[in-house]
Design a protein around this motif. Structure first.
Motif, PDB file in Angstrom:
ATOM      1  N   MET A   1       0.834  -1.183   0.000  1.00 59.44           N
ATOM      2  CA  MET A   1       0.000   0.000   0.000  1.00 59.44           C
ATOM      3  C   MET A   1       0.879   1.248   0.000  1.00 59.44           C
ATOM      4  SD  MET A   1      -2.878   1.302   2.723  1.00 59.44           S
ATOM      5  CE  MET A   1      -1.831   1.946   4.007  1.00 59.44           C
ATOM      6  N   ALA A   2       0.559   2.175  -0.888  1.00 56.47           N
ATOM      7  CA  ALA A   2       1.300   3.432  -0.973  1.00 56.47           C
ATOM      8  C   ALA A   2       0.564   4.516  -0.191  1.00 56.47           C
ATOM      9  CB  ALA A   2       1.444   3.850  -2.432  1.00 56.47           C
ATOM     10  N   ARG A   3       1.329   5.460   0.317  1.00 54.50           N
ATOM     11  CA  ARG A   3       0.754   6.671   0.913  1.00 54.50           C
ATOM     12  C   ARG A   3       0.960   7.790  -0.088  1.00 54.50           C
ATOM     13  NH1 ARG A   3       2.445   9.101   6.003  1.00 54.50           N
ATOM     14  NH2 ARG A   3       0.284   9.636   6.355  1.00 54.50           N
ATOM     15  N   VAL A   4      -0.143   8.408  -0.501  1.00 57.23           N
ATOM     16  CA  VAL A   4      -0.072   9.449  -1.519  1.00 57.23           C
ATOM     17  C   VAL A   4      -0.604  10.753  -0.941  1.00 57.23           C
ATOM     18  CG1 VAL A   4      -0.814  10.144  -3.832  1.00 57.23           C
ATOM     19  CG2 VAL A   4      -0.336   7.735  -3.347  1.00 57.23           C
ATOM     20  N   LEU A   5       0.170  11.798  -1.110  1.00 57.94           N
ATOM     21  CA  LEU A   5      -0.184  13.122  -0.630  1.00 57.94           C
ATOM     22  C   LEU A   5      -0.932  13.867  -1.729  1.00 57.94           C
ATOM     23  CD1 LEU A   5       0.207  15.128   1.746  1.00 57.94           C
ATOM     24  CD2 LEU A   5       2.267  15.925   0.553  1.00 57.94           C
ATOM     25  N   VAL A   6      -2.047  14.481  -1.384  1.00 57.19           N
ATOM     26  CA  VAL A   6      -2.835  15.281  -2.321  1.00 57.19           C
ATOM     27  C   VAL A   6      -2.750  16.728  -1.852  1.00 57.19           C
ATOM     28  CG1 VAL A   6      -5.113  15.651  -3.332  1.00 57.19           C
ATOM     29  CG2 VAL A   6      -4.374  13.318  -2.761  1.00 57.19           C
ATOM     30  N   ALA A  35      -3.418  20.952   2.841  1.00 58.97           N
ATOM     31  CA  ALA A  35      -3.861  22.267   2.382  1.00 58.97           C
ATOM     32  C   ALA A  35      -3.162  23.335   3.230  1.00 58.97           C
ATOM     33  CB  ALA A  35      -5.384  22.366   2.497  1.00 58.97           C
ATOM     34  N   PRO A  36      -3.386  24.611   2.933  1.00 55.76           N
ATOM     35  CA  PRO A  36      -2.715  25.648   3.725  1.00 55.76           C
ATOM     36  C   PRO A  36      -2.964  25.537   5.225  1.00 55.76           C
ATOM     37  CG  PRO A  36      -3.640  26.617   1.745  1.00 55.76           C
ATOM     38  CD  PRO A  36      -4.139  25.187   1.809  1.00 55.76           C
ATOM     39  N   THR A  37      -4.177  25.141   5.617  1.00 52.44           N
ATOM     40  CA  THR A  37      -4.492  24.905   7.029  1.00 52.44           C
ATOM     41  C   THR A  37      -5.200  23.560   7.121  1.00 52.44           C
ATOM     42  OG1 THR A  37      -6.693  25.906   7.022  1.00 52.44           O
ATOM     43  CG2 THR A  37      -4.814  27.393   7.417  1.00 52.44           C
ATOM     44  N   SER A  38      -5.476  23.111   8.319  1.00 52.61           N
ATOM     45  CA  SER A  38      -6.100  21.799   8.481  1.00 52.61           C
ATOM     46  C   SER A  38      -7.629  21.842   8.457  1.00 52.61           C
ATOM     47  CB  SER A  38      -5.618  21.135   9.775  1.00 52.61           C
ATOM     48  OG  SER A  38      -5.939  21.951  10.874  1.00 52.61           O
ATOM     49  N   ASP A  66      -6.275  16.531   6.099  1.00 52.80           N
ATOM     50  CA  ASP A  66      -5.556  15.764   7.107  1.00 52.80           C
ATOM     51  C   ASP A  66      -4.396  16.524   7.721  1.00 52.80           C
ATOM     52  OD1 ASP A  66      -7.031  13.192   6.690  1.00 52.80           O
ATOM     53  OD2 ASP A  66      -6.165  13.391   4.686  1.00 52.80           O
ATOM     54  N   LEU A  67      -3.714  17.343   6.915  1.00 55.32           N
ATOM     55  CA  LEU A  67      -2.512  18.042   7.364  1.00 55.32           C
ATOM     56  C   LEU A  67      -2.414  19.427   6.743  1.00 55.32           C
ATOM     57  CD1 LEU A  67       0.198  15.284   6.666  1.00 55.32           C
ATOM     58  CD2 LEU A  67      -0.491  16.095   8.923  1.00 55.32           C
ATOM     59  N   ALA A  68      -1.854  20.355   7.478  1.00 57.30           N
ATOM     60  CA  ALA A  68      -1.470  21.644   6.898  1.00 57.30           C
ATOM     61  C   ALA A  68      -0.134  21.440   6.178  1.00 57.30           C
ATOM     62  CB  ALA A  68      -1.330  22.698   7.985  1.00 57.30           C
ATOM     63  N   PHE A  69       0.101  22.220   5.127  1.00 53.18           N
ATOM     64  CA  PHE A  69       1.358  22.086   4.371  1.00 53.18           C
ATOM     65  C   PHE A  69       2.573  22.106   5.297  1.00 53.18           C
ATOM     66  CE2 PHE A  69      -0.811  24.482   0.651  1.00 53.18           C
ATOM     67  CZ  PHE A  69      -1.351  23.320   0.139  1.00 53.18           C
ATOM     68  N   ALA A  70       2.567  23.000   6.284  1.00 52.42           N
ATOM     69  CA  ALA A  70       3.715  23.146   7.191  1.00 52.42           C
ATOM     70  C   ALA A  70       3.992  21.882   7.986  1.00 52.42           C
ATOM     71  CB  ALA A  70       3.482  24.320   8.139  1.00 52.42           C
ATOM     72  N   ASP A  71       2.990  21.024   8.148  1.00 50.03           N
ATOM     73  CA  ASP A  71       3.142  19.805   8.952  1.00 50.03           C
ATOM     74  C   ASP A  71       3.479  18.569   8.122  1.00 50.03           C
ATOM     75  OD1 ASP A  71       2.522  21.259  11.264  1.00 50.03           O
ATOM     76  OD2 ASP A  71       0.368  20.970  10.932  1.00 50.03           O
ATOM     77  N   VAL A  97       4.861  24.203   0.110  1.00 49.69           N
ATOM     78  CA  VAL A  97       4.514  23.484  -1.120  1.00 49.69           C
ATOM     79  C   VAL A  97       5.768  23.286  -1.961  1.00 49.69           C
ATOM     80  CG1 VAL A  97       3.250  23.658  -3.311  1.00 49.69           C
ATOM     81  CG2 VAL A  97       2.085  24.121  -1.138  1.00 49.69           C
ATOM     82  N   ALA A  98       6.590  24.311  -2.071  1.00 47.13           N
ATOM     83  CA  ALA A  98       7.845  24.183  -2.827  1.00 47.13           C
ATOM     84  C   ALA A  98       8.718  23.075  -2.231  1.00 47.13           C
ATOM     85  CB  ALA A  98       8.590  25.515  -2.825  1.00 47.13           C
ATOM     86  N   ARG A  99       8.848  23.063  -0.928  1.00 46.25           N
ATOM     87  CA  ARG A  99       9.661  22.039  -0.240  1.00 46.25           C
ATOM     88  C   ARG A  99       9.116  20.641  -0.537  1.00 46.25           C
ATOM     89  NH1 ARG A  99       8.284  19.551   4.405  1.00 46.25           N
ATOM     90  NH2 ARG A  99       6.655  21.076   4.902  1.00 46.25           N
ATOM     91  N   ILE A 100       7.819  20.496  -0.461  1.00 46.57           N
ATOM     92  CA  ILE A 100       7.176  19.196  -0.661  1.00 46.57           C
ATOM     93  C   ILE A 100       7.320  18.731  -2.104  1.00 46.57           C
ATOM     94  CG2 ILE A 100       4.930  18.035  -0.698  1.00 46.57           C
ATOM     95  CD1 ILE A 100       4.164  20.056   1.655  1.00 46.57           C
ATOM     96  N   VAL A 101       6.973  19.587  -3.045  1.00 49.61           N
ATOM     97  CA  VAL A 101       6.985  19.200  -4.463  1.00 49.61           C
ATOM     98  C   VAL A 101       8.401  18.887  -4.932  1.00 49.61           C
ATOM     99  CG1 VAL A 101       6.443  19.973  -6.804  1.00 49.61           C
ATOM    100  CG2 VAL A 101       4.830  20.418  -4.933  1.00 49.61           C
ATOM    101  N   ARG A 102       9.363  19.689  -4.514  1.00 47.92           N
ATOM    102  CA  ARG A 102      10.765  19.415  -4.898  1.00 47.92           C
ATOM    103  C   ARG A 102      11.209  18.032  -4.409  1.00 47.92           C
ATOM    104  NH1 ARG A 102      11.799  25.237  -4.030  1.00 47.92           N
ATOM    105  NH2 ARG A 102      12.164  26.048  -6.124  1.00 47.92           N
ATOM    106  N   HIS A 103      10.783  17.662  -3.220  1.00 46.42           N
ATOM    107  CA  HIS A 103      11.133  16.348  -2.665  1.00 46.42           C
ATOM    108  C   HIS A 103      10.752  15.233  -3.642  1.00 46.42           C
ATOM    109  CE1 HIS A 103      11.396  13.052   0.301  1.00 46.42           C
ATOM    110  NE2 HIS A 103      10.269  12.628  -0.269  1.00 46.42           N
ATOM    111  N   PHE A 104       9.528  15.266  -4.158  1.00 44.29           N
ATOM    112  CA  PHE A 104       9.063  14.201  -5.040  1.00 44.29           C
ATOM    113  C   PHE A 104       9.781  14.216  -6.380  1.00 44.29           C
ATOM    114  CE2 PHE A 104       5.759  14.484  -1.888  1.00 44.29           C
ATOM    115  CZ  PHE A 104       5.474  13.154  -1.652  1.00 44.29           C
TER     116      PHE A 104
END
Length: 187
Positions: A1-6, A35-38, A66-71, A97-104
């Motif tokens: 099972m994969a965990r996918v972030l939306v 999203a920006p906030t939870s 489920d999560l704010a971007f910062a978390d 968002v930049a930090r997250i997207v660059r990671h992938f």
């Protein structure tokens, strides 16, 4: 099972957001909405009406977050989906968002973009030399970002899968699920 972030936000397109979440869950994967906030985000419905030259926008359902971007710790995810709508227009400026997207992108992990979703990696310079679909009026934006634009329902470029919008979701989903599931096979 994969965990996918939306990655989404207010004014994300309803079908672009909910269809992948439900398809991932149907496939036995975990879909986590950030999203920006939870707080729950307010989705919109885009439609194409004969008397309009552009799409129309109406209020849609809400989508729990489920999560704010910062978390978000991107290390805990196997793939990423960026739905369309107007949300990509403003979430692309969020440093998390930049930090997250660059990671992938840096790790070659599965990334799915729908409709206006490619605006996020385009703004980060991540589409240079790549092939992508997007909402057709974004062709020039994608080319200015260094991408080759393809007007198709399921464009696969390595681990990135893109489409033009919600009418393409059946084709896009098959392609994205295939890329995601192949990425889960131990090397």
């Amino acid at each position: 099972m994969a965990r996918v972030l939306v990655l989404a936000g207010d004014a994300a397109e309803e079908l672009d957001s909910m269809y992948p979440v439900f398809r991932l869950r149907e496939g036995g994967h975990e879909a986590v909405v950030a999203a920006p906030t939870s707080r729950a985000i307010k989705l919109v419905v885009h439609d194409f009406e004969p008397e309009w030259d552009a799409y129309t926008e109406k209020p849609g359902h809400t989508l729990p977050v489920d999560l704010a971007f910062a978390d978000v710790d991107p290390e805990g995810f196997d793939g990423l989906v960026i739905p369309g709508g107007r949300a990509p227009e403003y979430i692309r400026t969020d440093p998390d968002v930049a930090r997250i997207v660059r990671h992938f992108f840096e790790r070659g992990l599965p990334v799915g973009t729908i409709c206006h979703g490619p605006q996020v990696p385009a703004a980060l310079g991540l589409l240079k030399g790549r092939t992508t679909a997007a909402f057709p009026p974004l062709k020039v934006d994608m080319e200015l970002a260094g991408a080759t634009f393809v007007d198709a329902p399921d464009v696969v470029d390595g681990a990135m899968v893109s489409c033009r919008g919600w009418p393409d979701l059946p084709e896009w989903s098959r392609a994205f699920m295939d890329v995601l599931e192949k990425s889960q096979v131990p090397a």
